[in-house]
Motif scaffolding. Sequence first.
Motif, PDB file in Angstrom:
ATOM      1  N   GLU A   1      38.140  60.747  48.902  1.00  0.00           N
ATOM      2  CA  GLU A   1      39.457  61.053  48.733  1.00  0.00           C
ATOM      3  C   GLU A   1      39.825  61.867  47.643  1.00  0.00           C
ATOM      4  OE1 GLU A   1      41.236  56.922  48.921  1.00  0.00           O
ATOM      5  OE2 GLU A   1      39.196  56.337  50.031  1.00  0.00           O
ATOM      6  N   ILE A   2      39.257  62.464  47.061  1.00  0.00           N
ATOM      7  CA  ILE A   2      39.397  63.318  45.890  1.00  0.00           C
ATOM      8  C   ILE A   2      39.280  64.920  46.081  1.00  0.00           C
ATOM      9  CG2 ILE A   2      38.808  63.697  43.543  1.00  0.00           C
ATOM     10  CD1 ILE A   2      40.110  60.992  44.244  1.00  0.00           C
ATOM     11  N   ASN A   3      40.181  65.590  45.463  1.00  0.00           N
ATOM     12  CA  ASN A   3      39.877  67.365  45.404  1.00  0.00           C
ATOM     13  C   ASN A   3      40.249  67.520  44.292  1.00  0.00           C
ATOM     14  OD1 ASN A   3      42.742  68.083  45.571  1.00  0.00           O
ATOM     15  ND2 ASN A   3      42.758  67.309  47.689  1.00  0.00           N
ATOM     16  N   GLN A   4      39.980  68.775  43.715  1.00  0.00           N
ATOM     17  CA  GLN A   4      40.225  69.386  42.687  1.00  0.00           C
ATOM     18  C   GLN A   4      41.620  69.309  42.220  1.00  0.00           C
ATOM     19  OE1 GLN A   4      38.349  73.022  41.600  1.00  0.00           O
ATOM     20  NE2 GLN A   4      36.315  72.408  42.310  1.00  0.00           N
ATOM     21  N   ASP A   5      42.515  69.207  42.967  1.00  0.00           N
ATOM     22  CA  ASP A   5      43.885  69.428  42.392  1.00  0.00           C
ATOM     23  C   ASP A   5      44.201  68.063  41.663  1.00  0.00           C
ATOM     24  OD1 ASP A   5      44.097  71.745  44.161  1.00  0.00           O
ATOM     25  OD2 ASP A   5      45.167  70.612  45.765  1.00  0.00           O
ATOM     26  N   LEU A   6      43.525  67.064  41.736  1.00  0.00           N
ATOM     27  CA  LEU A   6      43.774  65.818  41.097  1.00  0.00           C
ATOM     28  C   LEU A   6      43.517  66.370  39.489  1.00  0.00           C
ATOM     29  CD1 LEU A   6      44.210  62.801  40.618  1.00  0.00           C
ATOM     30  CD2 LEU A   6      41.703  62.337  40.955  1.00  0.00           C
ATOM     31  N   PHE A   7      42.684  66.983  39.274  1.00  0.00           N
ATOM     32  CA  PHE A   7      42.273  67.191  37.798  1.00  0.00           C
ATOM     33  C   PHE A   7      42.946  68.522  37.118  1.00  0.00           C
ATOM     34  CE2 PHE A   7      38.793  65.194  40.077  1.00  0.00           C
ATOM     35  CZ  PHE A   7      38.697  63.791  39.250  1.00  0.00           C
ATOM     36  N   GLN A   8      43.768  69.187  38.020  1.00  0.00           N
ATOM     37  CA  GLN A   8      44.322  70.595  37.693  1.00  0.00           C
ATOM     38  C   GLN A   8      45.485  70.535  36.768  1.00  0.00           C
ATOM     39  OE1 GLN A   8      42.591  73.534  38.772  1.00  0.00           O
ATOM     40  NE2 GLN A   8      43.579  74.472  37.048  1.00  0.00           N
ATOM     41  N   ASP A   9      45.313  70.714  35.514  1.00  0.00           N
ATOM     42  CA  ASP A   9      46.688  70.687  34.539  1.00  0.00           C
ATOM     43  C   ASP A   9      47.151  69.396  34.778  1.00  0.00           C
ATOM     44  OD1 ASP A   9      46.153  73.356  33.912  1.00  0.00           O
ATOM     45  OD2 ASP A   9      47.480  74.093  35.807  1.00  0.00           O
ATOM     46  N   ARG A  10      46.689  68.354  34.746  1.00  0.00           N
ATOM     47  CA  ARG A  10      46.992  66.816  34.874  1.00  0.00           C
ATOM     48  C   ARG A  10      46.368  66.215  33.783  1.00  0.00           C
ATOM     49  NH1 ARG A  10      47.615  64.745  41.089  1.00  0.00           N
ATOM     50  NH2 ARG A  10      49.536  65.833  41.704  1.00  0.00           N
ATOM     51  N   LYS A  11      46.801  64.836  33.191  1.00  0.00           N
ATOM     52  CA  LYS A  11      46.324  64.213  32.680  1.00  0.00           C
ATOM     53  C   LYS A  11      46.418  62.795  33.304  1.00  0.00           C
ATOM     54  CE  LYS A  11      48.093  66.097  28.170  1.00  0.00           C
ATOM     55  NZ  LYS A  11      48.824  67.283  28.856  1.00  0.00           N
ATOM     56  N   VAL A  12      44.849  62.584  33.514  1.00  0.00           N
ATOM     57  CA  VAL A  12      44.936  61.260  34.467  1.00  0.00           C
ATOM     58  C   VAL A  12      43.956  60.108  33.991  1.00  0.00           C
ATOM     59  CG1 VAL A  12      44.167  60.608  37.096  1.00  0.00           C
ATOM     60  CG2 VAL A  12      45.064  62.970  36.308  1.00  0.00           C
ATOM     61  N   LEU A  13      44.226  59.162  34.334  1.00  0.00           N
ATOM     62  CA  LEU A  13      43.234  57.800  33.559  1.00  0.00           C
ATOM     63  C   LEU A  13      42.441  57.706  34.704  1.00  0.00           C
ATOM     64  CD1 LEU A  13      42.723  55.910  31.344  1.00  0.00           C
ATOM     65  CD2 LEU A  13      44.256  54.269  32.854  1.00  0.00           C
ATOM     66  N   LEU A  14      41.043  57.960  34.616  1.00  0.00           N
ATOM     67  CA  LEU A  14      39.943  57.666  35.591  1.00  0.00           C
ATOM     68  C   LEU A  14      39.014  56.473  35.106  1.00  0.00           C
ATOM     69  CD1 LEU A  14      38.529  61.365  35.397  1.00  0.00           C
ATOM     70  CD2 LEU A  14      40.377  60.335  36.702  1.00  0.00           C
ATOM     71  N   ALA A  15      38.773  55.715  36.299  1.00  0.00           N
ATOM     72  CA  ALA A  15      37.558  54.677  36.360  1.00  0.00           C
ATOM     73  C   ALA A  15      36.552  55.174  36.595  1.00  0.00           C
ATOM     74  CB  ALA A  15      38.153  53.493  37.052  1.00  0.00           C
ATOM     75  N   VAL A  16      35.591  55.325  35.753  1.00  0.00           N
ATOM     76  CA  VAL A  16      34.156  55.968  36.218  1.00  0.00           C
ATOM     77  C   VAL A  16      32.888  55.141  36.274  1.00  0.00           C
ATOM     78  CG1 VAL A  16      32.726  58.004  35.972  1.00  0.00           C
ATOM     79  CG2 VAL A  16      35.165  57.957  35.568  1.00  0.00           C
ATOM     80  N   ASP A  17      32.009  55.107  37.022  1.00  0.00           N
ATOM     81  CA  ASP A  17      30.859  54.439  36.784  1.00  0.00           C
ATOM     82  C   ASP A  17      30.051  55.016  35.563  1.00  0.00           C
ATOM     83  OD1 ASP A  17      28.301  53.431  36.990  1.00  0.00           O
ATOM     84  OD2 ASP A  17      28.237  53.559  39.147  1.00  0.00           O
ATOM     85  N   ALA A  18      29.964  54.140  34.572  1.00  0.00           N
ATOM     86  CA  ALA A  18      29.608  54.284  33.344  1.00  0.00           C
ATOM     87  C   ALA A  18      28.051  55.101  33.080  1.00  0.00           C
ATOM     88  CB  ALA A  18      29.401  53.090  32.391  1.00  0.00           C
TER      89      ALA A  18
END
Length: 329
Positions: A91-108
């Motif tokens: 459900e993700i594309n690069q637009d999510l990360f482009q010039d944005r500050k986003v809190l991510l939950a990532v597999d450690a």
Amino acid sequence: MSDYSSAQNKIGALPCFYANLKHLLEMHEIVLTEADIYFLCGYFSPESIDNESKYRLKYPSYAVQLHNFCMRTYIDCEMNFDENSNYISSEINQDLFQDRKVLLAVDAKVLDHLIIQSYARNCHFLISTGLNPKSHICVSDFFVIDREGKVNTYVGEYQYNCIKDALYGYIYMKNIDKNLVDKAVNNMVDYVVQELERLLYKTEDGSLSGLGLLESLLNRIGKESYEDSFIEKESFYNLIMILISRHIIFFDYICDFMNQYQVKDGENMTQKFMKIKNSWDKITNMMAIQTFAYNYKRNKAISYEAGELIKQQQNLLLQLITNLRGDRI
């Protein structure tokens, strides 16, 4: 190029979730303490016992806590977490990360900057701050524990697919009104009382409270027999992680809150809360011993001492609620 810089050495294990959410807000010029965030998120009490696992409590998800935080602070957000804790990569594309500050939950497991893994399952929170020309995700992580137990900050980058393919969820805060956030902070005492009551009291349908569920689960330990020793190791390890990451950190935040808001008799109550916290630390140490030197008699000691601690905690919380309500009159 990556950079580590030393941060304050905090007492106990304050999770990556609250630490990085705090710094994400600061990037939007919103200054809240971790204690503020902890109680505005709320829902830190267990909601049921997971009968599919021997010693595991079910807690509300981070998505529930984030939704509660944004609702109370009137923050407009875009959020996506899979309710079954699966990756949301498709459900993700690069637009999510482009010039944005986003809190991510990532597999450690994909985060090689972590020296010691996060307590919260295999999930670690950090902040993405944009994409560089090579399509690498720029990240900041304000909760990196070193081997001495100190909390450090990491600033670096990861390949886009590395993060995308290991993403459990994210929250992007679109519109933040500082005045509305301040309004929420002004109601902080009411929110704290509400959350403490969740810990103490049964629900309307008669279900056990948060501490009641914990007591019920720990009572099981005292009834275990030697024949169960082969399945104890993983069960005890899981319970230790739950207690550290979910239950014991409460004491740090409630003490920070009492100091910050100058609660009546706060200094005396802080000493009592920290004494209980230290006793919980001893109990988790006893559990840790069970993972490599199992003794069913030790189970009874763990169960009894935990039960006594819960009673002390209940009485202290009742006193705190009384003091907080008195301050509001």
